[in-house]
Scaffold this motif. Structure first.
Motif, PDB file in Angstrom:
ATOM      1  N   TYR A 292      28.823  32.947  86.633  1.00 19.56           N
ATOM      2  CA  TYR A 292      29.891  32.866  85.646  1.00 19.56           C
ATOM      3  C   TYR A 292      31.239  32.740  86.347  1.00 19.56           C
ATOM      4  CZ  TYR A 292      25.978  35.123  83.310  1.00 19.56           C
ATOM      5  OH  TYR A 292      24.716  35.432  82.871  1.00 19.56           O
TER       6      TYR A 292
ATOM      7  N   ASN B 118      28.126  35.851  90.767  1.00 23.26           N
ATOM      8  CA  ASN B 118      26.699  35.536  90.807  1.00 23.26           C
ATOM      9  C   ASN B 118      25.888  36.828  90.753  1.00 23.26           C
ATOM     10  OD1 ASN B 118      26.591  32.591  91.258  1.00 23.26           O
ATOM     11  ND2 ASN B 118      27.700  33.101  93.131  1.00 23.26           N
TER      12      ASN B 118
ATOM     13  N   TYR C  73      22.438  34.046  88.062  1.00 27.28           N
ATOM     14  CA  TYR C  73      23.139  33.927  86.795  1.00 27.28           C
ATOM     15  C   TYR C  73      24.623  33.942  87.131  1.00 27.28           C
ATOM     16  CZ  TYR C  73      18.422  35.194  85.593  1.00 27.28           C
ATOM     17  OH  TYR C  73      17.050  35.215  85.520  1.00 27.28           O
TER      18      TYR C  73
ATOM     19  N   SER D  45      21.832  38.032  90.939  1.00 24.20           N
ATOM     20  CA  SER D  45      20.494  37.518  91.211  1.00 24.20           C
ATOM     21  C   SER D  45      19.522  38.660  91.484  1.00 24.20           C
ATOM     22  CB  SER D  45      20.518  36.549  92.400  1.00 24.20           C
ATOM     23  OG  SER D  45      21.066  37.154  93.546  1.00 24.20           O
TER      24      SER D  45
ATOM     25  N   GLY E   4      18.356  38.797  77.580  1.00 21.69           N
ATOM     26  CA  GLY E   4      19.268  38.046  78.434  1.00 21.69           C
ATOM     27  C   GLY E   4      20.402  38.928  78.910  1.00 21.69           C
TER      28      GLY E   4
ATOM     29  N   SER F   3      26.895  33.721  79.156  1.00 26.36           N
ATOM     30  CA  SER F   3      25.604  34.354  78.877  1.00 26.36           C
ATOM     31  C   SER F   3      24.455  33.496  79.376  1.00 26.36           C
ATOM     32  CB  SER F   3      25.440  34.603  77.370  1.00 26.36           C
ATOM     33  OG  SER F   3      25.301  33.372  76.673  1.00 26.36           O
ATOM     34  N   ASP F   4      23.312  34.153  79.627  1.00 26.85           N
ATOM     35  CA  ASP F   4      22.065  33.472  79.983  1.00 26.85           C
ATOM     36  C   ASP F   4      20.923  34.126  79.236  1.00 26.85           C
ATOM     37  OD1 ASP F   4      22.249  31.344  82.205  1.00 26.85           O
ATOM     38  OD2 ASP F   4      23.560  32.938  82.956  1.00 26.85           O
TER      39      ASP F   4
ATOM     40  N   GLY G 186      17.372  34.294  89.067  1.00 29.56           N
ATOM     41  CA  GLY G 186      18.681  33.679  88.825  1.00 29.56           C
ATOM     42  C   GLY G 186      18.957  32.577  89.850  1.00 29.56           C
TER      43      GLY G 186
END
Length: 343
Positions: A227, A156, A225, A158, A178, A208-209, A223
């Protein structure tokens, strides 16, 4: 995303019975009716690095599938949505049991990354051959011990922000396209895949984001974000476009005009000295406090990544020798403060 609490998959004693009405159970030549029972061990989950004091996080159990391979009566059962529901299931009319498998959250013996759902619903899998040694004559039951294993680490990121503490911004214009994880394994047994541009990486939404924001606003981009990745050390890569620099700066355009990148060089655990050698090894930390490999079964939280202008380079490897402070917490499915360095 703040992750806390306890991860212990509390499924002690998940039971499954396979009964045979045949006079002969072919496996091992054992006579009479027999049952097949699975006991799922939580030893590998509850304490992944010995007597660890690191905090833990619950695995979300979305589904459990039981698969019995047998001469007669072998089949797949489920999906079950709770341990209790799986406990109640009985395989009937079984003869010659050969193999027993448990899949949690669609875990498989070998997985591809696009089949992994991002989040705490960790894919797990266990499979064992059934042998005569598993048979208890008194109860006429085969008991098969299974140890489900995590397949992925959970990362994570953020509160990513533009660090302008070192003076005026270098850029007149710059767009934050991104972020993505470069050097990931797209399947469990594959070599790492390298992307050379944001256009390539953004097509794979599992790693990806897209952001598409003016980087000069400073953020933070909260976030998280997130994965799921197979064990390894993928590189967090931030991607930029529409770059023009101030008159006092020189920007050498890369393969795509106005494109830029910032990449993590090292993930550093600042309180690694507080961990035992066993914990360090379990978390993938070397004697310098650097993470050399993200380990399956752990949640790695990076909160508060500040990116200075000098971290942004014009090639996919980013700039060099730039340190960026981040808060890092690691949970099995474990809490560590740390830093990262940017290329």
């Amino acid at each position: 995303m703040k992750l806390s609490k306890s991860l212990f998959l509390a499924f002690a004693g998940l039971g499954l019975f396979a009964c045979s009405n045949e006079d002969v159970v072919e496996n091992g030549g054992i006579q009479g009716d027999a049952s097949v029972r699975v006991h799922i061990s939580t030893d590998a989950l509850a304490s992944r690095v010995g007597e660890s004091t690191l905090e833990t996080e619950d695995v979300e159990i979305q589904e459990i599938t039981l698969t019995l391979t047998a001469s007669v009566g072998g089949k797949e059962a489920g999906p079950f949505t709770s341990i209790e529901e799986a406990n109640e299931f009985v395989f009937k009319g079984v003869r010659g049991p050969q193999k027993l498998a448990v899949s949690i959250n669609d875990g498989k013996a070998t997985m591809t990354l696009d089949a992994v759902q991002t989040g705490l619903a960790a894919p797990m899998f266990a499979e064992e051959n059934i042998t005569a040694e598993d048979y208890d004559e008194a109860s006429k039951t085969y008991t098969v011990a299974l140890n489900p294993e995590h397949k992925t680490a959970y990362l994570n990121f953020s509160n990513i922000s533009h660090d302008d503490s070192e003076g005026a911004c270098w850029f007149q214009t710059i767009t934050f396209d991104g972020l993505f994880m470069n050097g990931v394994k797209l399947s469990e047994d594959a070599v790492s895949t390298t992307y050379n541009s944001w256009a390539e990486a953004s097509a794979n939404t599992s790693i990806s984001d897209a952001i598409g924001a003016d980087w000069k606003t400073g953020g933070p981009w909260a976030g998280p974000y997130s994965y799921n990745v197979f064990p390894g050390k993928p590189i967090l890569t931030l991607c930029y476009s529409n770059i023009t620099v101030t008159p006092d700066r020189v920007w050498v355009d890369g393969p795509i005009k106005g494109a830029g990148y910032a990449t993590v060089k090292d993930y550093i655990v600042s309180n690694a000295a507080d961990l035992t050698a066993e914990e360090q090894a379990g978390l993938g930390i070397n004697d310098e406090g650097k993470i050399t490999e993200f380990k399956a079964g752990y949640v790695y939280n990076f909160d508060g990544l500040k990116v200075p202008d000098k971290a942004i380079g014009n090639t996919i490897i980013g700039a060099e020798d730039v340190n960026v402070v981040a808060e890092v917490s690691i949970k099995p499915w474990k809490l560590v403060d740390g830093t990262v360095t940017w290329n």
